[in-house]
Design an enzyme around this catalytic site. Sequence first.
Site, PDB file in Angstrom:
ATOM      1  N   SER A  16       0.920  -1.314   0.107  1.00 27.42           N
ATOM      2  CA  SER A  16      -0.067   0.011   0.134  1.00 27.42           C
ATOM      3  C   SER A  16       1.053   1.126   0.125  1.00 27.42           C
ATOM      4  O   SER A  16       1.981   1.179   0.376  1.00 27.42           O
ATOM      5  CB  SER A  16      -0.969  -0.111   1.214  1.00 27.42           C
ATOM      6  N   GLU A  18       1.272   5.494   0.627  1.00 28.27           N
ATOM      7  CA  GLU A  18       0.819   6.526   1.089  1.00 28.27           C
ATOM      8  C   GLU A  18       1.271   8.018   0.803  1.00 28.27           C
ATOM      9  O   GLU A  18       2.230   8.226   0.327  1.00 28.27           O
ATOM     10  CB  GLU A  18       1.173   6.617   2.781  1.00 28.27           C
ATOM     11  N   THR A  49      -2.954  11.413   3.599  1.00 29.39           N
ATOM     12  CA  THR A  49      -2.752  11.977   5.008  1.00 29.39           C
ATOM     13  C   THR A  49      -3.683  12.997   5.297  1.00 29.39           C
ATOM     14  O   THR A  49      -4.417  13.759   4.341  1.00 29.39           O
ATOM     15  CB  THR A  49      -1.400  12.236   5.389  1.00 29.39           C
ATOM     16  N   ALA A  52      -3.436  17.672  11.052  1.00 32.25           N
ATOM     17  CA  ALA A  52      -3.886  17.412  12.358  1.00 32.25           C
ATOM     18  C   ALA A  52      -5.103  18.682  12.518  1.00 32.25           C
ATOM     19  O   ALA A  52      -4.689  19.775  12.097  1.00 32.25           O
ATOM     20  CB  ALA A  52      -2.950  17.370  13.493  1.00 32.25           C
ATOM     21  N   GLY A 109      -3.590  12.047  16.132  1.00 27.22           N
ATOM     22  CA  GLY A 109      -3.011  13.507  15.691  1.00 27.22           C
ATOM     23  C   GLY A 109      -2.002  14.049  17.204  1.00 27.22           C
ATOM     24  O   GLY A 109      -2.182  13.357  18.239  1.00 27.22           O
ATOM     25  N   ASP A 110      -1.182  14.785  16.581  1.00 28.27           N
ATOM     26  CA  ASP A 110      -0.236  15.372  17.472  1.00 28.27           C
ATOM     27  C   ASP A 110      -0.639  16.452  18.477  1.00 28.27           C
ATOM     28  O   ASP A 110      -1.516  17.149  18.043  1.00 28.27           O
ATOM     29  CB  ASP A 110       1.025  15.825  16.957  1.00 28.27           C
ATOM     30  N   ALA A 129      -7.326   7.709  19.722  1.00 30.76           N
ATOM     31  CA  ALA A 129      -7.590   7.084  18.533  1.00 30.76           C
ATOM     32  C   ALA A 129      -8.653   5.939  18.890  1.00 30.76           C
ATOM     33  O   ALA A 129      -9.470   5.642  17.698  1.00 30.76           O
ATOM     34  CB  ALA A 129      -6.513   6.521  17.744  1.00 30.76           C
ATOM     35  N   LYS A 169      -7.903  -0.206  20.371  1.00 33.14           N
ATOM     36  CA  LYS A 169      -8.428   0.249  18.978  1.00 33.14           C
ATOM     37  C   LYS A 169      -8.810  -1.140  18.452  1.00 33.14           C
ATOM     38  O   LYS A 169      -9.774  -0.997  17.527  1.00 33.14           O
ATOM     39  CB  LYS A 169      -7.144   0.944  18.278  1.00 33.14           C
ATOM     40  N   GLN A 216      16.649  15.689   7.361  1.00 30.97           N
ATOM     41  CA  GLN A 216      15.467  15.814   7.764  1.00 30.97           C
ATOM     42  C   GLN A 216      14.730  14.554   8.655  1.00 30.97           C
ATOM     43  O   GLN A 216      13.860  14.798   9.290  1.00 30.97           O
ATOM     44  CB  GLN A 216      14.268  16.014   6.630  1.00 30.97           C
ATOM     45  N   PHE A 220      13.223  14.264  12.098  1.00 28.51           N
ATOM     46  CA  PHE A 220      11.881  13.747  12.518  1.00 28.51           C
ATOM     47  C   PHE A 220      11.824  12.865  13.516  1.00 28.51           C
ATOM     48  O   PHE A 220      11.122  12.588  14.289  1.00 28.51           O
ATOM     49  CB  PHE A 220      11.014  13.577  10.936  1.00 28.51           C
ATOM     50  N   HIS A 270       3.477  -1.185   3.581  1.00 26.91           N
ATOM     51  CA  HIS A 270       2.929   0.100   3.560  1.00 26.91           C
ATOM     52  C   HIS A 270       4.193   1.135   3.368  1.00 26.91           C
ATOM     53  O   HIS A 270       5.172   1.203   4.131  1.00 26.91           O
ATOM     54  CB  HIS A 270       2.078   0.653   4.769  1.00 26.91           C
ATOM     55  N   ARG A 276       6.617  10.736  -4.127  1.00 28.89           N
ATOM     56  CA  ARG A 276       7.829  10.287  -4.963  1.00 28.89           C
ATOM     57  C   ARG A 276       7.590   8.853  -5.392  1.00 28.89           C
ATOM     58  O   ARG A 276       7.788   8.172  -4.218  1.00 28.89           O
ATOM     59  CB  ARG A 276       9.023  10.799  -4.293  1.00 28.89           C
TER      60      ARG A 276
HETATM   61  P1  FAD Z   1      -3.230   7.041  19.861  1.00 28.14           P
HETATM   62  O1  FAD Z   1      -3.174   5.491  19.381  1.00 28.14           O
HETATM   63  O2  FAD Z   1      -4.149   7.394  20.585  1.00 28.14           O
HETATM   64  O3  FAD Z   1      -2.255   7.069  21.014  1.00 28.14           O
HETATM   65  C1  FAD Z   1      -0.579   6.650  20.827  1.00 28.14           C
HETATM   66  C2  FAD Z   1       0.240   6.212  21.753  1.00 28.14           C
HETATM   67  O4  FAD Z   1       0.131   7.341  22.953  1.00 28.14           O
HETATM   68  C3  FAD Z   1      -0.699   5.094  22.390  1.00 28.14           C
HETATM   69  O5  FAD Z   1       0.186   3.986  22.169  1.00 28.14           O
HETATM   70  C4  FAD Z   1      -0.369   5.282  23.917  1.00 28.14           C
HETATM   71  O6  FAD Z   1       0.292   4.634  24.579  1.00 28.14           O
HETATM   72  C5  FAD Z   1      -0.003   6.837  23.990  1.00 28.14           C
HETATM   73  N1  FAD Z   1      -1.059   7.733  24.740  1.00 28.14           N
HETATM   74  C6  FAD Z   1      -2.321   7.983  24.476  1.00 28.14           C
HETATM   75  N2  FAD Z   1      -2.688   8.584  25.260  1.00 28.14           N
HETATM   76  C7  FAD Z   1      -2.139   8.550  26.397  1.00 28.14           C
HETATM   77  C8  FAD Z   1      -2.105   8.881  27.640  1.00 28.14           C
HETATM   78  N3  FAD Z   1      -3.304   9.702  28.309  1.00 28.14           N
HETATM   79  N4  FAD Z   1      -1.246   8.686  28.759  1.00 28.14           N
HETATM   80  C9  FAD Z   1      -0.178   7.964  28.275  1.00 28.14           C
HETATM   81  N5  FAD Z   1       0.082   7.458  27.277  1.00 28.14           N
HETATM   82  C10 FAD Z   1      -0.929   7.861  26.317  1.00 28.14           C
HETATM   83  N6  FAD Z   1      -0.604  12.449  12.031  1.00 28.14           N
HETATM   84  C11 FAD Z   1      -1.642  13.492  11.395  1.00 28.14           C
HETATM   85  O7  FAD Z   1      -1.773  14.511  11.935  1.00 28.14           O
HETATM   86  N7  FAD Z   1      -2.140  12.994  10.185  1.00 28.14           N
HETATM   87  C12 FAD Z   1      -2.127  11.835   9.604  1.00 28.14           C
HETATM   88  O8  FAD Z   1      -2.250  11.554   8.483  1.00 28.14           O
HETATM   89  C13 FAD Z   1      -0.990  10.789  10.018  1.00 28.14           C
HETATM   90  N8  FAD Z   1      -1.036   9.511   9.866  1.00 28.14           N
HETATM   91  C14 FAD Z   1      -0.151   8.615  10.339  1.00 28.14           C
HETATM   92  C15 FAD Z   1      -0.120   7.511   9.910  1.00 28.14           C
HETATM   93  C16 FAD Z   1       0.624   6.429  10.533  1.00 28.14           C
HETATM   94  C17 FAD Z   1       0.757   5.014  10.189  1.00 28.14           C
HETATM   95  C18 FAD Z   1       1.169   6.760  11.675  1.00 28.14           C
HETATM   96  C19 FAD Z   1       1.997   5.765  12.591  1.00 28.14           C
HETATM   97  C20 FAD Z   1       1.130   8.057  12.366  1.00 28.14           C
HETATM   98  C21 FAD Z   1       0.568   9.031  11.634  1.00 28.14           C
HETATM   99  N9  FAD Z   1       0.294  10.277  12.274  1.00 28.14           N
HETATM  100  C22 FAD Z   1      -0.470  11.181  11.483  1.00 28.14           C
HETATM  101  C23 FAD Z   1       1.023  10.712  13.442  1.00 28.14           C
HETATM  102  C24 FAD Z   1       0.009  10.497  14.549  1.00 28.14           C
HETATM  103  O9  FAD Z   1      -1.006  11.187  14.790  1.00 28.14           O
HETATM  104  C25 FAD Z   1       0.883  10.754  15.988  1.00 28.14           C
HETATM  105  O10 FAD Z   1       1.616   9.747  16.038  1.00 28.14           O
HETATM  106  C26 FAD Z   1       0.184  11.159  17.122  1.00 28.14           C
HETATM  107  O11 FAD Z   1       0.807  11.250  18.222  1.00 28.14           O
HETATM  108  C27 FAD Z   1      -0.648   9.800  17.797  1.00 28.14           C
HETATM  109  O12 FAD Z   1      -1.764   9.276  17.226  1.00 28.14           O
HETATM  110  P2  FAD Z   1      -2.356   8.012  17.310  1.00 28.14           P
HETATM  111  O13 FAD Z   1      -3.604   7.914  16.578  1.00 28.14           O
HETATM  112  O14 FAD Z   1      -1.297   6.993  17.193  1.00 28.14           O
HETATM  113  O15 FAD Z   1      -2.776   7.918  18.805  1.00 28.14           O
END
Ligand code: FAD
Length: 304
Positions: A16, A18, A49, A52, A109-110, A129, A169, A216, A220, A270, A276
Site C-alpha cells: 500500500s 501513502e 494523510t 492535524a 494526531g499530535d 484514537a 483500538k 530531515q 523527524f 506500507h 515520490r
Molecule cells: P493513539 O493511538 O491514541 O495514542 C498513541 C500512543 O500514545 C498510544 O500508544 C498510547 O500508549 C499513548 N497514549 C495516548 N494517550 C495517552 C495517555 N493519556 N497517557 C499515556 N500514554 C498515552 N498524524 C497526522 O496529523 N495526520 C496523519 O495523516 C497521520 N498519519 C499517520 C499514519 C501512521 C501510520 C502513523 C503511525 C502516524 C500518523 N500520524 C499522523 C501521526 C499520529 O497522529 C501521531 O503519532 C500522534 O501522536 C498519535 O496518534 P495515534 O493515533 O497513534 O494516537
Amino acid sequence: LHRSAPALLGKAMNVSFEFFPPRSGDMESQLWESVMRLAPFNPDFVSVTYGAGGSTRQPTLATVRRLLSETELKPAAHLTCVNSTRDQVDAVAREFWNAGVRHFVALRGDSPDGIGKRYRPHPEGYGNAAELVAGLKAFADFEISVSAYPEKHPESPDFMTDIDMLKRKVDNGATRAITQFFFDNDSYERYVERVRRAGIYIPIVPGILPIHNFGQVAEFAGRCGASIPGWLAQRFEGLDNDPQTRALVSATVAADQVMDLVERGVQDFHFYTMNRAQLVYAICHLLGLRAPVTGTPVTGNAAA
Ligand code: FAD
C-alpha cells in the site's frame, strides 16, 4: 540481496502507498505522476494523510475524490480527532462517506504544542484514537486501520501502555495496524512478538520510509521516537551535497531493510512515498511486483 530470492519464491507481496495532499500546482503534478507510476503495482489501498485539526480537510477530500473518479485504486483517508469536537469529526467522516470512502486510517494526531508534548483532548472531542475508531464504527461499517509504534509512542511510559492502546483500538473495530517508520528490523520483530503475546492478531504492517533527505528524517525521527541506528547515519555521512550518490545509498538501505523483513516472513508493506515514486518503484520491483512494460522511457517527476 540474493539471500532473499528463495524467500520471495511463490509469495504474493501486498503493498500500500501513502501520499500527502498537495499544497501547490507543482506538487499536484508530482503527486499524480507518482500515483500513476505506482498504480500498476495494484496496491491493496492508497492512503492520503490528513493535517492535524483538519487543516487539510479540503485537499485530502479533493485528492481522495480524484483517486476515486480517475483511477481504479482504493483510497483510504487518514482522519485525526485532535483539536476537534466529536460533531466536527463525525461531519468530516460523513463527507468522506458521501464521497465514496469506505476505509479510514484513524488517528488521534499530535498535540498542537508539538510532537511529544502533553496531549490534551478537546473537551467535547474524542480522547484518543480508540475512541475515534468506536465513533467511526458507530457511524458506518468502515474498514479501519490504525497506527502502531515498534519503538513505542513518545508519550507512552512503557510498551505495555502502548500495546494496551493498540488493543483498545482493535477491540473497537480496527482490523489493520500500520507502523511508524523504523530502521531496526529487530525492534519491529520484538514488537510484533509483544503484540501477539497481548492477544492481538491483526496484521501489523511495517511502514517503510525511503530516505530522500537523511537530515530531515533524522530530525523527524528524534521527535516521533524512532531511533536512527549508528550504521545508518554512517552510510549517509558526507553526502549532503551529493544527491545522486545519496539516492543510490537510499535505494540500497531501503532494499536491504525490506528484503530482510521478507526473510523474516513479512508479506505486507506500507510505503511512505513522500509523493515520490522512484525509490518505492524500485523496491516493489525487488519484491517481485511487476508493472506492464509500456516501452516508453520513464522521465520527469515520476523518475525522481
Ligand atoms: P493513539 O493511538 O491514541 O495514542 C498513541 C500512543 O500514545 C498510544 O500508544 C498510547 O500508549 C499513548 N497514549 C495516548 N494517550 C495517552 C495517555 N493519556 N497517557 C499515556 N500514554 C498515552 N498524524 C497526522 O496529523 N495526520 C496523519 O495523516 C497521520 N498519519 C499517520 C499514519 C501512521 C501510520 C502513523 C503511525 C502516524 C500518523 N500520524 C499522523 C501521526 C499520529 O497522529 C501521531 O503519532 C500522534 O501522536 C498519535 O496518534 P495515534 O493515533 O497513534 O494516537
